[in-house]
Design an enzyme around this catalytic site. Structure first.
Site, PDB file in Angstrom:
ATOM      1  N   ARG A 171       0.841  -1.213   0.000  1.00  0.00           N
ATOM      2  CA  ARG A 171       0.000   0.000   0.000  1.00  0.00           C
ATOM      3  C   ARG A 171       0.873   1.259   0.000  1.00  0.00           C
ATOM      4  O   ARG A 171       0.546   2.240  -0.673  1.00  0.00           O
ATOM      5  CB  ARG A 171      -0.937  -0.032   1.228  1.00  0.00           C
ATOM      6  CG  ARG A 171      -1.880   1.147   1.279  1.00  0.00           C
ATOM      7  CD  ARG A 171      -2.995   0.955   2.313  1.00  0.00           C
ATOM      8  NE  ARG A 171      -3.703   2.200   2.535  1.00  0.00           N
ATOM      9  CZ  ARG A 171      -3.698   2.891   3.672  1.00  0.00           C
ATOM     10  NH1 ARG A 171      -3.040   2.424   4.729  1.00  0.00           N
ATOM     11  NH2 ARG A 171      -4.343   4.022   3.776  1.00  0.00           N
TER      12      ARG A 171
ATOM     13  N   HIS B 120       0.533   4.099  -2.815  1.00  0.00           N
ATOM     14  CA  HIS B 120       0.121   5.477  -2.517  1.00  0.00           C
ATOM     15  C   HIS B 120       1.225   6.483  -2.822  1.00  0.00           C
ATOM     16  O   HIS B 120       0.941   7.638  -3.161  1.00  0.00           O
ATOM     17  CB  HIS B 120      -0.321   5.595  -1.059  1.00  0.00           C
ATOM     18  CG  HIS B 120      -1.723   5.127  -0.841  1.00  0.00           C
ATOM     19  ND1 HIS B 120      -2.568   5.653   0.097  1.00  0.00           N
ATOM     20  CD2 HIS B 120      -2.448   4.168  -1.470  1.00  0.00           C
ATOM     21  CE1 HIS B 120      -3.744   5.044   0.050  1.00  0.00           C
ATOM     22  NE2 HIS B 120      -3.685   4.126  -0.885  1.00  0.00           N
TER      23      HIS B 120
ATOM     24  N   TRP C 230     -10.432  -8.659   2.537  1.00  0.00           N
ATOM     25  CA  TRP C 230     -11.169  -8.959   1.307  1.00  0.00           C
ATOM     26  C   TRP C 230     -11.207 -10.463   1.012  1.00  0.00           C
ATOM     27  O   TRP C 230     -12.043 -10.932   0.262  1.00  0.00           O
ATOM     28  CB  TRP C 230     -10.513  -8.267   0.113  1.00  0.00           C
ATOM     29  CG  TRP C 230     -10.582  -6.781   0.094  1.00  0.00           C
ATOM     30  CD1 TRP C 230     -11.541  -6.022  -0.522  1.00  0.00           C
ATOM     31  CD2 TRP C 230      -9.668  -5.838   0.670  1.00  0.00           C
ATOM     32  NE1 TRP C 230     -11.268  -4.678  -0.356  1.00  0.00           N
ATOM     33  CE2 TRP C 230     -10.135  -4.539   0.372  1.00  0.00           C
ATOM     34  CE3 TRP C 230      -8.486  -5.953   1.424  1.00  0.00           C
ATOM     35  CZ2 TRP C 230      -9.469  -3.368   0.783  1.00  0.00           C
ATOM     36  CZ3 TRP C 230      -7.835  -4.805   1.837  1.00  0.00           C
ATOM     37  CH2 TRP C 230      -8.327  -3.531   1.516  1.00  0.00           C
TER      38      TRP C 230
END
Ligand code: HEM
Length: 269
Positions: free
Chosen positions: A33, A37, A177
């Site tokens: 991540r 980002h 998820w």
């Protein structure tokens, strides 16, 4: 530095990834991540943003609500930066994402060094360039088109949600998820298609849950099955893990390169 040893940095990143005190036992997801980002602020039109510069070191970018929680990822990498001070933060953060994908069983992502750290705050991209999880397909397409990605690349990239989870103290959303959040697999697509997703409110925000309330999807994830063009690609990746791995490796490698320019002598594959 005449001969920087990137393999030594890779080895040190590998060593910190298993971490029994963190989430599901791995730093891999939060490192992926961070790399995403750091890179996903790119605007192809103005050629601003992107991983070059490591501008998330500065307040303007680190305080973007979308980057909440990434201070942990940056802190975990600090001892590696101290041990190998010649590597730029921009190279270290992107390399950590690549190593993490591979360590969690994903594909080998092409990566080149040569990013430089920008010196000050004024070079930060404005806040608000990263995707808003509460929105649907129109927003998702617009944000990724701005970076220069097409539908196939978008669906491949978001498949990284096979790993990791949402945190109430960061995005406000909650849960993983997939049932295997420390394995890089095509499970994200399989679950998107398989479960009967219904809404659930967490901290005043709408997310989606499966019937057993074990897994979650964001509205922006559901966009990949609401939109018929995206859905065709989701169906393909759910059936063909190799196609997903190939496309993810190419798209993630491209993401990490957005806005990176090097003088020819510096490029090294
Ligand atoms: C529509 C685009 C996307 C949206 C709206 C989105 C949104 C989010 C949100 C809200 C979280 C939870 C953060 C937290 O609470 O800790 C998250 C986590 C994560 N995202 Fe995304 N994301 C998107 C695309 C991507 C892409 C392109 C990648 C990588 C290629 C990615 C990789 C991850 C990973 C690995 C995590 C888990 C982090 C952890 O476990 O700490 N995401 N994302």
């Amino acid at each position: 530095m005449s001969n920087p040893d990137y393999d030594a940095v890779r080895e040190d990143i590998k060593k910190i990834i298993p971490n029994k005190d963190w989430d599901d036992g791995s730093l891999g997801p939060i490192l992926v991540r961070l790399a995403w980002h750091a890179s996903g602020t790119y605007d192809a039109h103005s050629k601003t943003g992107g991983s070059n510069g490591a501008t998330m070191r500065f307040h303007t970018e680190s305080s973007d609500p979308a980057n909440s929680g990434l201070e942990h990822a940056r802190k975990f990498l600090e001892p590696i930066k101290e041990k190998h001070p010649w590597i730029s933060y921009a190279d270290l953060w992107t390399l950590a994402g690549v190593v993490a994908v591979q360590e969690l069983g994903g594909p080998i992502v092409p990566w080149k060094p040569g990013r430089k750290d920008k010196a000050n705050e004024t070079e930060c991209p404005p806040q608000g360039r990263l995707p808003d999880a509460s929105q649907g397909e129109k927003h998702v397409r617009a944000v990724f088109n701005r970076m220069g990605f097409n539908d196939r690349e978008i669906v491949a990239l978001v498949g990284a949600h096979a790993i990791g989870r949402c945190h109430k103290d960061r995005s406000g959303y909650d849960g993983p998820w997939t049932h295997t959040p420390t394995r890089f697999t095509s499970q994200y697509y399989i679950q998107l298609l398989k479960q009967n997703w219904t809404t659930k409110e967490v901290n005043g925000q709408v997310q989606y849950k499966d019937d057993k309330d074990k897994l979650m999807m964001l509205p922006a994830d559901m966009a990949l099955v609401w939109d018929p063009e995206f859905k065709k690609i989701v169906e393909e990746y759910a059936k063909d893990k190799q196609a997903f791995f190939n496309d993810f490796a190419a798209a993630f490698g491209k993401l990490l390169e957005l806005g990176v320019t090097r003088s020819s002598g510096e490029a090294r594959l």
